[in-house]
Write a protein that holds these residues in place. Structure first.
Motif, mmCIF file in Angstrom:
data_model
loop_
_atom_site.group_PDB
_atom_site.id
_atom_site.type_symbol
_atom_site.label_atom_id
_atom_site.label_comp_id
_atom_site.label_asym_id
_atom_site.label_seq_id
_atom_site.Cartn_x
_atom_site.Cartn_y
_atom_site.Cartn_z
ATOM 1 N N VAL A 1 0.275 -1.273 0.288
ATOM 2 C CA VAL A 1 0.004 0.279 0.184
ATOM 3 C C VAL A 1 1.187 1.456 0.162
ATOM 4 N N ILE A 2 0.403 1.983 -1.141
ATOM 5 C CA ILE A 2 1.489 3.373 -0.839
ATOM 6 C C ILE A 2 0.679 4.716 -1.226
ATOM 7 N N ASP A 3 1.173 5.667 -0.857
ATOM 8 C CA ASP A 3 0.684 6.857 0.166
ATOM 9 C C ASP A 3 1.324 7.404 -0.605
ATOM 10 N N ILE A 4 1.333 8.563 -1.195
ATOM 11 C CA ILE A 4 2.480 9.728 -2.055
ATOM 12 C C ILE A 4 1.679 11.444 -0.918
ATOM 13 N N PHE A 5 3.446 11.752 -0.851
ATOM 14 C CA PHE A 5 3.140 12.933 -0.344
ATOM 15 C C PHE A 5 4.196 14.076 -0.678
ATOM 16 N N THR A 6 3.582 14.932 -0.966
ATOM 17 C CA THR A 6 3.986 16.008 -2.001
ATOM 18 C C THR A 6 3.969 17.835 -0.725
ATOM 19 N N ASP A 7 3.752 17.454 0.505
ATOM 20 C CA ASP A 7 3.962 18.795 1.542
ATOM 21 C C ASP A 7 4.690 18.222 2.301
ATOM 22 N N GLY A 8 5.423 18.766 3.297
ATOM 23 C CA GLY A 8 6.058 18.770 3.979
ATOM 24 C C GLY A 8 5.282 18.786 5.495
ATOM 25 N N THR A 9 4.516 19.938 5.855
ATOM 26 C CA THR A 9 3.521 18.929 6.690
ATOM 27 C C THR A 9 2.594 18.145 6.864
ATOM 28 N N ALA A 10 2.364 17.799 6.177
ATOM 29 C CA ALA A 10 1.323 16.765 6.120
ATOM 30 C C ALA A 10 2.332 15.270 6.399
ATOM 31 N N ASN B 1 14.560 -12.579 6.857
ATOM 32 C CA ASN B 1 13.935 -14.085 7.223
ATOM 33 C C ASN B 1 12.342 -12.717 8.117
ATOM 34 N N PRO B 2 11.646 -13.356 6.680
ATOM 35 C CA PRO B 2 10.554 -12.531 7.288
ATOM 36 C C PRO B 2 9.672 -13.611 8.327
ATOM 37 N N GLY B 3 9.172 -12.490 9.424
ATOM 38 C CA GLY B 3 8.652 -13.124 10.369
ATOM 39 C C GLY B 3 9.787 -13.501 11.708
ATOM 40 N N SER B 4 10.344 -12.405 11.173
ATOM 41 C CA SER B 4 11.643 -12.265 12.656
ATOM 42 C C SER B 4 11.289 -10.565 13.244
ATOM 43 N N GLU B 5 11.878 -10.916 13.895
ATOM 44 C CA GLU B 5 11.945 -9.157 14.692
ATOM 45 C C GLU B 5 11.452 -8.186 14.057
ATOM 46 N N TYR B 6 12.508 -8.094 13.431
ATOM 47 C CA TYR B 6 13.016 -6.688 12.581
ATOM 48 C C TYR B 6 12.560 -6.881 10.972
ATOM 49 N N PHE B 7 11.787 -8.026 10.215
ATOM 50 C CA PHE B 7 10.818 -8.715 9.541
ATOM 51 C C PHE B 7 9.609 -8.733 9.762
ATOM 52 N N PRO B 8 8.687 -8.393 10.313
ATOM 53 C CA PRO B 8 6.948 -9.045 10.525
ATOM 54 C C PRO B 8 6.756 -9.432 8.939
ATOM 55 N N VAL B 9 5.953 -10.508 9.293
ATOM 56 C CA VAL B 9 5.193 -11.222 8.207
ATOM 57 C C VAL B 9 3.814 -9.463 8.173
ATOM 58 N N ALA B 10 4.282 -9.071 6.690
ATOM 59 C CA ALA B 10 3.086 -7.732 5.914
ATOM 60 C C ALA B 10 2.018 -8.125 6.003
ATOM 61 N N GLU B 11 0.843 -8.579 6.250
ATOM 62 C CA GLU B 11 -0.708 -9.050 6.181
ATOM 63 C C GLU B 11 -1.285 -7.185 5.534
ATOM 64 N N THR B 12 -1.045 -7.312 4.129
ATOM 65 C CA THR B 12 -1.382 -5.922 3.212
ATOM 66 C C THR B 12 -2.370 -6.617 2.227
ATOM 67 N N ASP B 13 -3.086 -6.283 1.486
ATOM 68 C CA ASP B 13 -3.736 -6.048 0.524
ATOM 69 C C ASP B 13 -3.742 -5.341 -0.734
ATOM 70 N N GLY B 14 -2.314 -4.491 -0.431
ATOM 71 C CA GLY B 14 -2.261 -3.505 -1.840
ATOM 72 C C GLY B 14 -2.190 -4.048 -3.151
ATOM 73 N N ASN B 15 -1.517 -2.806 -4.095
ATOM 74 C CA ASN B 15 -2.020 -3.067 -5.532
ATOM 75 C C ASN B 15 -0.635 -3.176 -6.376
ATOM 76 N N THR B 16 0.422 -2.756 -5.217
ATOM 77 C CA THR B 16 2.214 -2.390 -5.637
ATOM 78 C C THR B 16 2.523 -3.149 -5.457
ATOM 79 N N SER B 17 3.374 -3.265 -6.697
ATOM 80 C CA SER B 17 5.061 -4.812 -6.130
ATOM 81 C C SER B 17 5.690 -3.640 -6.960
ATOM 82 N N LEU B 18 7.118 -3.590 -5.606
ATOM 83 C CA LEU B 18 8.119 -3.197 -5.665
ATOM 84 C C LEU B 18 9.426 -3.355 -5.624
#
Length: 485
Positions: free
Chosen positions: A119-128, A290-307
């Motif tokens: 899931v991607i959000d784009i910001f163009t304003d510093g305050t936001a 290692n997905p699932g470890s402390e620093y790389f928790p399993v991502a549970e998202t349903d977005g549309n962006t591959s990157l």
């Protein structure tokens, strides 16, 4: 008077000899070699002072940790993804059309694995942007990792620092990397209370200050925030009041940053861990990917962006982000829209843009109408003039200062990150970009671009031709220095 001439001739000869020894002592490309010879020969003595500050490379023992320390094991993931891309039945569901080559290239050169359903959000304003960042930091329960070229000791910098102190006091792991040159005026003492509360902060590669380090090049130009391994930010904004439009010199600050929720954060977390372990080896993070470890928790998202998260820098002979830009330009069939505060590309990028324009591709480049660095601005004007002569649409952004580093091609593939369209980002600094394969994100960036055009002025070749000879001279002279700017 004869002895004065003899002394002068001796100085000239010794200076020329010293210039040759200095420049050829380290391997450089031919353009940078000639640029430095020009500076050292034309500016006796002074040129060597400039070289000491700008031209010296990092010694190998400083680059070695970045190459080898805590290298994450990603070969199996890259191999599996390559096999999926070779399967025509599944590749179309993974990435947008025509992006397979880019995915393989980044996988082979940077171990940049492809992540999906972000899931991607784009910001163009510093305050936001900072409102959103602060909200995510307040919700952090495990760790906050921050890496910025600029972390100023000003209002927004202190707001960020105090929030990090609060989280450290709560027991959240806080680690900060800043660049001593980009954060001029910010010293270790600025982070003293954070450290007392259990947080950690260190200048990139342990450089104590910009003055004692005495090196302008090879800076950490990356801008990364990772919260709990689940939320990440990357783009062009730094931490400082000017990035929120609070400085009269620049006025409104127009930049582009993205927020990533999903497995794409793994790339930012990996990059931070590598940089942290090279910067602070005595407090290294002992964690492999290692997905699932402390620093790389399993991502549970349903977005549309591959990157893919791609990093580059002088620790590698492969200019990965620049070559990624080239692949995008060469792959474009309809349009190439670029935003960059600096336009000082090398010949390979210039030739690619020229070929695209002469092939009927709609090539647009947007740069600021105001300078923040004199020589860089004049060099940018020179290359803008060249591009305009080839039929490329060059826009000067008028509503303040545009600092965004973005490219979109054909409404399919886009990139947002820290790398400018210049030699410094290609070769001299450590950078990080997100390359995204999602038509919806590409379309959103195109919509933002079209909105920016409403606050920009198209520069024609005729307008450049009508400039004064003195302005043209400054642009041409600055262009000669472009490989080292």
């Amino acid at each position: 008077m004869h002895w004065l001439y003899s002394v002068f001739e001796l100085i000239v000869v010794l200076n020329a000899f010293g210039a040759i020894l200095t420049v050829f002592r380290q391997r450089r490309d031919i353009a940078a070699t000639w640029a430095w010879l020009l500076v050292l020969v034309l500016l006796p003595v002074v040129g060597f002072i400039i070289y000491a500050f700008v031209g010296r490379k990092l010694p190998e023992n400083r680059l070695f940790p970045l190459k080898h320390k805590a290298q994450l094991e990603l070969d199996l993931i890259i191999k599996r993804q390559s096999e999926e891309l070779n399967d025509e039945k599944t590749s179309s569901d993974i990435i947008s059309e025509g992006a397979e080559g880019m995915v393989r290239f980044f996988g082979n050169t940077d171990h940049a694995f492809l992540t999906r359903r972000n899931v991607i959000d784009i910001f163009t304003d510093g305050t936001a942007l900072f409102d959103d960042i602060f909200d995510e930091i307040r919700k952090a329960t495990k760790h906050i990792h921050i890496e910025f070229y600029t972390f100023y000791n000003d209002d927004i910098g202190n707001e960020m620092l105090h929030l990090l102190e609060q989280k450290a006091a709560e027991g959240v792991e806080v680690k900060v990397i800043w660049d001593s040159w980009g954060s001029m005026g910010t010293y270790r003492s600025f982070f003293k209370h954070l450290i007392e509360l259990g947080g950690e902060a260190s200048p990139f590669l342990g450089t104590r200050s910009a003055i004692t380090d005495f090196r302008l090049n090879f800076r950490d130009h990356r801008k990364i925030i990772v919260v709990d391994g689940k939320v990440g930010y990357v783009g062009g904004f730094n931490i400082g009041d000017q990035y929120l439009g609070r400085k009269k010199k620049f006025g409104y600050w127009r930049d582009t940053h993205i927020k990533i929720v999903g497995s794409g954060v793994y790339g930012l977390q990996s990059r931070f861990i590598l940089d942290w372990n090279a910067t602070s080896p005595e407090n290294a993070i002992d964690e492999e990917f290692n997905p699932g470890s402390e620093y790389f928790p399993v991502a549970e998202t349903d977005g549309n962006t591959s990157l893919q998260i791609v990093s580059s820098g002088p620790d590698s002979d492969i200019e990965k982000i620049k070559l990624g830009y080239l692949k995008m330009i060469n792959a474009a069939k309809k349009n190439i829209w670029i935003q960059s505060p600096y336009l000082i590309p090398d010949d390979s990028v210039l030739d690619a843009l020229r070929v695209a324009a002469h092939s009927g591709v709609d090539v647009r480049i947007m740069v600021p109408q105001m300078p923040d660095h004199a020589f860089v601005y004049r060099a940018t004007q020179y290359y803008a003039w060249q591009c305009a002569k080839w039929g490329i649409k060059v826009y000067y952004y008028n509503n303040g200062f545009i600092h965004a580093k973005t490219m979109v091609i054909d409404g399919r593939i886009s990139t947002v990150g820290s790398a400018n369209m210049d030699f410094r980002s290609f070769k001299l600094n450590f950078e990080v970009n997100s390359f995204m394969y999602d038509e919806a994100i590409a379309q959103e960036l195109q919509d933002i671009y079209e909105n920016d055009i409403q606050s920009a002025t198209l520069q024609t070749a005729e307008m450049f031709d009508q400039q004064s000879w003195w302005l043209k001279f400054k642009q041409t002279f600055s262009r000669l220095l472009s490989p080292i700017l």
